[in-house]
Design a protein around this motif. Sequence first.
Motif, PDB file in Angstrom:
ATOM      1  N   LYS A 166       6.811   1.772  -1.579  1.00 23.43           N
ATOM      2  CA  LYS A 166       7.945   1.664  -2.505  1.00 23.43           C
ATOM      3  C   LYS A 166       9.255   2.081  -1.838  1.00 23.43           C
ATOM      4  O   LYS A 166      10.308   1.499  -2.091  1.00 23.43           O
ATOM      5  CB  LYS A 166       7.713   2.553  -3.723  1.00 23.43           C
ATOM      6  CG  LYS A 166       6.965   1.852  -4.818  1.00 23.43           C
ATOM      7  CD  LYS A 166       7.000   2.619  -6.112  1.00 23.43           C
ATOM      8  CE  LYS A 166       6.084   1.924  -7.099  1.00 23.43           C
ATOM      9  NZ  LYS A 166       5.933   2.649  -8.345  1.00 23.43           N
ATOM     10  N   MET A 186      12.556  -0.240  -1.435  1.00 20.15           N
ATOM     11  CA  MET A 186      13.862   0.127  -1.953  1.00 20.15           C
ATOM     12  C   MET A 186      14.880   0.349  -0.837  1.00 20.15           C
ATOM     13  O   MET A 186      16.080   0.175  -1.042  1.00 20.15           O
ATOM     14  CB  MET A 186      13.785   1.384  -2.816  1.00 20.15           C
ATOM     15  CG  MET A 186      12.938   1.243  -4.066  1.00 20.15           C
ATOM     16  SD  MET A 186      13.161  -0.315  -4.939  1.00 20.15           S
ATOM     17  CE  MET A 186      14.764  -0.080  -5.642  1.00 20.15           C
ATOM     18  N   TRP A 215      10.963  -8.513  -0.140  1.00 19.59           N
ATOM     19  CA  TRP A 215      12.008  -7.554  -0.520  1.00 19.59           C
ATOM     20  C   TRP A 215      13.206  -7.647   0.424  1.00 19.59           C
ATOM     21  O   TRP A 215      14.360  -7.684  -0.015  1.00 19.59           O
ATOM     22  CB  TRP A 215      11.457  -6.127  -0.465  1.00 19.59           C
ATOM     23  CG  TRP A 215      10.766  -5.694  -1.709  1.00 19.59           C
ATOM     24  CD1 TRP A 215       9.423  -5.600  -1.906  1.00 19.59           C
ATOM     25  CD2 TRP A 215      11.380  -5.276  -2.936  1.00 19.59           C
ATOM     26  NE1 TRP A 215       9.152  -5.167  -3.177  1.00 19.59           N
ATOM     27  CE2 TRP A 215      10.334  -4.955  -3.829  1.00 19.59           C
ATOM     28  CE3 TRP A 215      12.695  -5.159  -3.370  1.00 19.59           C
ATOM     29  CZ2 TRP A 215      10.576  -4.509  -5.128  1.00 19.59           C
ATOM     30  CZ3 TRP A 215      12.933  -4.724  -4.659  1.00 19.59           C
ATOM     31  CH2 TRP A 215      11.874  -4.408  -5.519  1.00 19.59           C
TER      32      TRP A 215
END
Lengths: 617, 255
Positions: free
Chosen positions: A352, A356, A268
């Motif tokens: 999560k 993000m 990510w």
Amino acid sequence: MKKIYSIPLIRGIVWQVVGLLVGIGIVVGIRAAMGLQATGPFLVTEHAWVFGGFLGTLTFLVGHGVMGDWFKWWRGEITSDHHEDKPGWEKYFGPSLDHKVIGIQYTVTALIVMIVGGTFALIFRTELAFEGMQFLKPAQYNTLMSMHGIVMIVVILLGIGGMMNYLVPLLVGAHDMAFPRLNSFAFWIVVPAAVWLLSSMALGGIETGWTGYPPLSANMNLVGQQTFFLAVFIVGWSSVLGGLNLIATVVRMRAKGMTAFRMPIFVWASIATSLIALTATQLIGLSFQMVMFQRLFGMGFFDPVKGGNPVLFQHLFWFYSHPAVYVFILPGLGIVSELLPVFARKPLFGYKWIAMSSLGIALVGFLVWAHHMFTSGMNEYLRVPFMYSTLLVAVPTGVKFFSWTATIWKGKIDTPVPTPMLFTVGAVFVFLLGGLTGPPNATVSTDLHLHDTYWIVGHFHDTMFGGFMFPFFAALYYWFPKATGRRMNETLGKIHFWLMTPSFFVMTLGMMYIGLNGMRRRIADYDPAMGFQPTHFVLTIAGFLIALSVLVFFINLITSLRNGEVAKGNVWNSRSPEWQVESPMPAHNYEHPFEVVGEPYDYGLAGSKYVEFAKHK
Amino acid sequence: MSHTQDKASALKQGVLIGVYLAVLTALEYFIAISFMSVTVLTLVAVVKAALVAYYFMHIYKLNEEHEGGHDSFEYKTGTNRLGLWLFLLSDSFVFGGLLVSRFNLLGLERPHLNQLLGLAVTAVLLLSSFFMNRAETSMAHGDTKGFLNGILITILLGTGFLLGVVGVEWRLAAAEGLTASKNVVGGIFYMMTGMHAFHVLTGVIFLGLVYRNGRNGYFTKEQHWGVEAAAVYWHFVDLVWIFFYPALYLIGTLS
């Protein structure tokens, strides 16, 4: 002689020199034929140097052979998808297509260039220890200070390139990057650029700091200024192409079952970084190109006499160079989130949100650039919105800190604490200091006082060490066994950590202290009456201690490479797929593809599984 | 979806889009000489760009699902396509930066240029995009001859554009005293047209390679990623000019 020339790196550099000379010859010839002046204070005019530099970069790439397959495609030939590397060290000097080899090429180059950039810092730090000019001339000080800045930025770009290239395909279960040739190209283009960057010291140096603001950078009659712009422009291409490759790899080549929210956090973070590198980098390239053209052709973009606007340069420049600091830190913060659960033996808190938050930082990061320009004379109504957008960055960053503390909370950490964990925790503390010293710079009222002081220098070094240096070292200690099959020495690793961390805190806190008292940054000397000298002396000692600790690291690296304890099995008891196979990693990664069947960070939960390998045939 | 279309209707669609683009360009010119509104001109340019991106560059293909495994040609082409679009996204930041610089430095002023020539080179580039589309469509239906002719015409038109801008427009501007070093108006004009011309030049070289390989039978109806890449890149260069043309020739008053 023939054997040395057969090494691609050497061949490339020979071709680069030839290209430079040919380029200079062409421009000098044309200028002489047109009756223009062809010679200058640095033998020839800077037109000749720039064109020669550009041509030399191309000839390096051709001579080195990294574009060989592309030339074949253009001729309509078909090449095989994979090139087997010869065993041994030669592959590290040539255009290998293996992402692991390229990752190591990036990392080792980063470490070597780091020695260069660190040495520059030590030299001018020694000069600053006492007031008055001891052994440097102001112009030399300016050049060393500017070179330290830009060289270390190149180090960081190479370092994150190394981590992302080596790790991301392994973490997502791909056999290589999406575009292996482009990957190799993106690395090798840095080498000629590094040559131009260092050669600028011999061509008069750079006296503008790494930011290269016009009008100063446009008016300085130094060719070094031009080779600096050219070098940064070329390094930018490496960044763009590397980011492109990484996004394509993650989007297209993930293992079965690896949905977006089952990707490792480092992936990510790499995506967030690559999005910035892919897009914003073009604007530093453009702004530097515009200054180059202003110098070469008299195009008055930033020259008020011709109707230009120097503030425009700052907007274009910071549109990249602020998000760039997120390029520097996001992979490092990803490493922290990656390693903490392994050593705390607990699930990562708020997966999560962490995933993000990297994207959040990257996106907000595009909207904050003008906070570097509160004192630059831009329109005043722009100040307040940029102040608030900048303060907003603290929110996703705070999410990360909250998750890290909650992950460590009641974790079962081994004693003695393994070196990678030490550096991970060190990163959290150092980055916390860097983060907390940020909002005062973002707030207009306080920034008017803090701008261009040593406070900023202290803040910046905290964020770079916390966001890149500490996690980079953590990653090196952690994945060294995976790359080499041997472990690094724990005792030397701990000496490295306990020598570096306190010295580092002393250095940056000292910088902030004299900064608050009015020490200006980027100056070669200071007024004795201000009382900075004792602190500067301490800062110099701290700087040398950090250098000593890095020397310990290099000794550890080299001795462990030859004599380190052989790494067997899953060294850190990790759930990540790359540790489930033997070390060093096989040439084509996973012999049997794996499937993702669970959450990535469920450490300590009985019966949970992240990956399952296909059955042996 | 165009790849399921038969050849005749694909050709018809290309003609239709070409006509739309030509009409919109004429409309732009009319707006500029009658009531010069920056908003309306921007809107028209966005519509033109959207037409090119959808019908000529087939941006929707990025969304296609591929049935084969990761090593199949279809899947790899999908990856290549994503890579190319990411590159174009990156490149568009260069042109975006140039547009920002143009409006920051010149505001609502524009350089004194030859309007007729501007309209002519714009039309030439538009026409080249039309023939590029024809070439790609022909290849997708296995018509090698139509493909080669289309590419050849595109190369000729692209070269014509380059000659028009660099060979004629630059010369005319310099003759009227607008040189690169005179003032920032000249600087911006040569920088923007120069950067765009550089991309056209690389596109022409790219098309030349595709033409040569195509003549040697390198591409097939099923496997012609090289043709598609050249086409998408060529249309992108056209798309950039859709914004550069009003920014340089139409918006603002003469400086």
